[in-house]
Design a protein around this motif. Structure first.
Motif, short mmCIF file in Angstrom:
data_model
loop_
_atom_site.label_atom_id
_atom_site.label_comp_id
_atom_site.label_asym_id
_atom_site.label_seq_id
_atom_site.Cartn_x
_atom_site.Cartn_y
_atom_site.Cartn_z
N TYR A 1 0.66 -1.25 -0.08
CA TYR A 1 0.11 -0.03 -0.03
C TYR A 1 0.93 1.34 -0.11
O TYR A 1 0.12 2.36 -0.29
N LEU A 2 2.08 1.13 0.45
CA LEU A 2 2.79 2.44 0.64
C LEU A 2 3.99 2.71 -0.38
O LEU A 2 4.70 3.66 -0.23
N ASP A 3 4.19 1.71 -1.16
CA ASP A 3 5.39 1.84 -2.30
C ASP A 3 4.91 2.22 -3.45
O ASP A 3 5.85 2.43 -4.49
N SER A 4 3.78 2.19 -3.68
CA SER A 4 3.25 2.38 -5.07
C SER A 4 1.85 3.61 -4.94
O SER A 4 1.05 3.07 -4.33
N GLY A 5 2.03 4.64 -5.44
CA GLY A 5 0.93 5.45 -5.64
C GLY A 5 1.22 7.04 -6.10
O GLY A 5 2.09 7.19 -6.96
N LYS A 6 0.49 7.88 -5.73
CA LYS A 6 0.42 9.22 -6.26
C LYS A 6 0.60 10.22 -5.27
O LYS A 6 -0.08 9.84 -4.17
N LEU A 7 1.66 11.10 -5.20
CA LEU A 7 1.69 12.06 -4.16
C LEU A 7 0.93 13.34 -4.61
O LEU A 7 1.21 13.93 -5.90
N TYR A 8 0.21 13.99 -3.89
CA TYR A 8 -0.26 15.30 -4.37
C TYR A 8 0.20 16.42 -3.07
O TYR A 8 0.28 16.04 -2.00
N VAL A 9 -0.13 17.54 -3.38
CA VAL A 9 -0.03 18.82 -2.71
C VAL A 9 -1.14 19.68 -2.74
O VAL A 9 -2.00 19.64 -3.99
N ALA A 10 -1.48 20.43 -1.60
CA ALA A 10 -2.87 20.97 -1.68
C ALA A 10 -2.72 22.52 -2.21
O ALA A 10 -1.71 23.06 -1.69
#
Length: 744
Positions: free
Chosen positions: A427-436
């Protein structure tokens, strides 16, 4: 003496757009003179007995999350009498409650480690409680020594040890004569200090009606800033992580300046690496030594200009590698950094995951969640078949709020996996990072940080090579997309009732109606206050008291790209002007300053609010409040009017949550002198609340180390706990005398 704040730092001088550029203006000017009176509160502290119990080093299945029972019909949440403000050197809790010291700096974790003398002569800190207890989580243990979701009288506390108390270089309370403040520093002093940082895992147990920590438990563990950790996720093996210690960029040593925490939906512990850059030194000519390459821009953005001195001088301990690593200069001849520690800082600044039940498992630094001054990591409500969201803040002036969304969708079967860290890989090694980015109309958007974003791919301030580069330099990527600069984002937490996300914005000394200099900001909708606050005869400008912001995800849920927001509470003194500063209409039983620790109780739904304050400490020590919040949009739109030095009018619209009442917000605890209240966790039944008291007595002058009568605090020894009179950070446990749930 004014409070020392090592975290009041800022490195963001990017010219990102502020809301003030799109707001109407009108003439107005506001100044605030503050005051107040402290009142004494009763002390309900007692000593404790320790009880021994064995454990196992073998991996065990994590607890399965189960719904908490509803409150008994007769229970009224927040039914306690509010605690008065206090300047006493003690812990004050409501009538009917007892607070007991449980686990303090220096307490031994093995049977062979000697009792803590607390006179500066103690050694073996790798086997003792570390310093500056911060965020923590409770992990239940059944009578059989296995993980248990329902265990209420035995468990493991995973505790962060953020830092040590220092005014110059030395962590003076742990050295007999106060330590050395000139370079080079003695290796023996440095070894003590490095061992005091990191994490504890300690078994705690209730026996004969009293809680104690288990000194010789096989579960007990210390992780320091020299313990080997794995690099995990997209940056693993990247050239940016290559060092003399890890020529392949797959590992690093230790975790540093650990602040907030989190508990994953699969039952592991996560900790945030906060303001870690100050521990490293850079040579005065290092920019040229690096050929003024892009690493110079990265180092500066993370707070290390060439010639920057380190916080403790650990690099001066000798030629051994454990000291050399703190020198972040380019000293070797290699092109990749494999012969020095020019890239060492790139191994710090992550959310780090640990299996609290298995002391032999290495921690993993989850690089997919980005690198910055991490506070806590708050997980959105898991929904089967949907991705998981993790919310995070970057704790420095003018920094950003982030969200990570996993590639994998949640499976209920993963609530009780056989391998905690393998599930973390999923769950924590692949995904998308966003900023607000917050808009002036109460809406907001999540901007993805990836090479597909043209603003990042073409950013003039830094040339990103790949996604790993974006994650390691998340601050620069957020600069590129014009994210909203916030007032020191601290802890965050998710309301279990509705999934809304709460962020502490502690304060910002650089918020101004007349911004000047690279880091000063005009007020905007999400950070709307800029005022003068008086502490005695000293003026404090900016947003000295801070606020708590909350957001609600849009129709796309936690994986979506939009949200709405408002301000749950504006921290202020009760006597401050209602229309400009005390916008939440706080009373004397509710007023506070500089919110920090923030966590919802899974058992009761209470929101616990802790403070790390220097603005209101002439009136009261730091505190903890209990709240029953509503929801985003339950309040009203408010307009603040300012006048610039040039005579121009500035209108700032903001959104204020429903004003609290005596039944929805009140003060629950006040701590000893010079402390910070931080760290909140509880047993599953909500009947034992664990709280950390950090750095009591930090205002003591190092010159007075030999005279206890001149310490600004002698807690917890003055509460009957432990030897010596030097103040100690500690974990306390709070219970109700009638055995009921905490907060009622």
């Amino acid at each position: 003496m004014s409070k020392i704040d090592h975290d009041d730092i800022g490195y963001n001088d990017t010219p990102n757009e502020h809301f003030s550029t799109v707001l109407d203006q009108r003439i107005s000017r506001r100044n605030l003179l503050r005051g107040g009176a402290a009142s004494a509160a009763s002390v309900l502290l007692g000593s404790l007995g320790l009880s021994a119990c064995g454990g196992s080093d073998d991996p065990v299945a994590p607890p399965v999350t189960s719904p908490q029972p509803p409150a008994p019909p007769a229970e009224k949440l927040l039914g306690f009498t509010a605690v008065s403000k206090s300047l006493a050197d003690s812990v004050s809790v409501p009538a009917g409650y007892t607070a007991t010291v449980l686990y303090a700096l220096g307490d031994p974790l093995t049977a062979s480690t000697t009792a803590f003398k607390n006179d500066g002569t103690d050694a073996d800190f790798e086997n003792r409680a570390g310093d500056h207890h911060d965020g923590m989580e409770f992990f239940g243990l059944g009578a059989d020594g296995k993980a248990s979701a329902s265990a209420t009288e035995r468990g493991l506390l995973a505790v962060n040890h953020e830092a040590t108390t220092n005014q110059q270089l030395s962590s003076f309370f742990i050295h007999a004569n106060g330590g050395t403040n000139t370079l080079p520093r003695p290796a023996a002093e440095i070894d003590r200090e490095t061992a005091l940082h990191g994490i504890s895992v300690v078994e705690v147990r209730k026996a004969s009606g009293k809680w104690g920590y288990v000194r010789d438990s096989a579960f007990n563990r210390r992780v320091t800033c020299l313990t080997e950790c794995e690099i995990s996720g997209p940056a693993r093996g990247n050239a940016l992580l290559v060092t003399r210690y890890s020529k392949h960029g797959t590992k690093t040593r230790g975790t540093l300046n650990n602040c907030g925490t989190g508990r994953t939906p699969w039952g592991s512990f996560v900790t945030g690496e906060e303001n870690w850059s100050g521990y490293f030194v850079r040579g005065a000519a290092d920019d040229a030594a690096r050929g003024n390459d892009k690493s110079v821009a990265s180092l500066k953005r993370y707070g290390r200009n060439q010639g920057a001195a380190s916080r403790h001088g650990w690099e001066s301990g000798g030629s051994e590698d454990k000291y050399a690593r703190w020198n972040n200069s380019k000293l070797g001849a290699s092109t990749d950094g494999s012969d020095d520690y020019r890239n060492e800082m790139n191994g710090m600044g992550y959310i780090v995951e640990a299996d609290p039940y298995t002391r032999t498992r290495a921690l993993k630094k989850r690089t997919a969640l980005g690198r910055f001054a991490h506070e806590s990591a708050a997980f959105g409500k898991p929904v089967a078949g949907q991705p998981l969201a993790v919310y995070m803040g970057d704790y420095s002036r003018n920094e950003y709020i982030y969200k990570f969304v996993s590639t994998a969708v949640w499976s209920a079967a993963d609530a009780a996996p056989a391998d905690l860290l393998a599930t973390g890989d999923k769950y924590l090694d692949s995904g998308k990072l966003y900023v607000a980015k917050f808009a002036a109309d109460g809406s907001g958007s999540w901007i993805e940080l990836s090479m597909s974003n043209a603003a990042i791919a073409g950013y003039a301030g830094y040339k990103f090579a790949d996604q790993a580069d974006i994650l390691v330099n998340a601050r620069l990527a957020a600069d590129a997309v014009g994210a909203t600069k916030m007032d020191r984002p601290e802890w965050c937490t998710v309301n279990p009732a509705n999934g809304e996300v709460y962020f502490s914005l502690t304060n910002n000394s650089n918020r101004s109606v007349n911004p000047s200099g690279s880091s000063a900001l005009a007020p905007d909708a999400a950070n709307p206050r800029a005022y003068t606050d008086m502490k005695g005869s000293s003026a404090q400008s900016g947003n000295p008291n801070g606020h708590i912001l909350r957001l609600k995800e849009g129709s796309g849920g936690s994986a979506g790209g939009t949200f709405t927001w408002d301000v749950y509470l504006f921290a202020a003194e009760s006597g401050a002007p209602a229309g400009t500063v005390n916008l939440s209409s706080l009373t004397a039983d509710q007023d506070f300053s500089s919110p920090d620790g923030l966590a919802f109780s899974p058992a009761t739904g209470i929101l616990w609010i802790q403070t790390d304050d220097g603005a209101y400490t002439d009136v009261t020590n730091c505190m903890m409040l209990a709240g029953l919040p509503g929801q985003v949009g339950d309040g009203k739109k408010t307009t603040l009017g300012y006048t610039t030095a040039a005579g121009a009018a500035l209108n700032v619209d903001t959104y204020v949550g429903k004003a609290p009442t005596a039944d929805t917000l009140k003060r629950f605890l006040v701590g000893p002198v010079d402390c910070e209240l931080t760290g909140i966790t509880e047993t599953p039944d909500g009947k034992a609340l664990f709280v950390n008291i950090q750095h009591p007595g930090e205002g003591t002058s190092q010159a007075n180390i030999a005279d206890p009568s001149k310490y600004s605090s002698q807690w917890p020894s003055n509460a009957g706990y432990g030897a010596g009179k030097r103040p100690r950070s500690a974990t306390i446990v709070i219970t109700r005398n009638d055995g009921g749930r905490i907060g009622s």
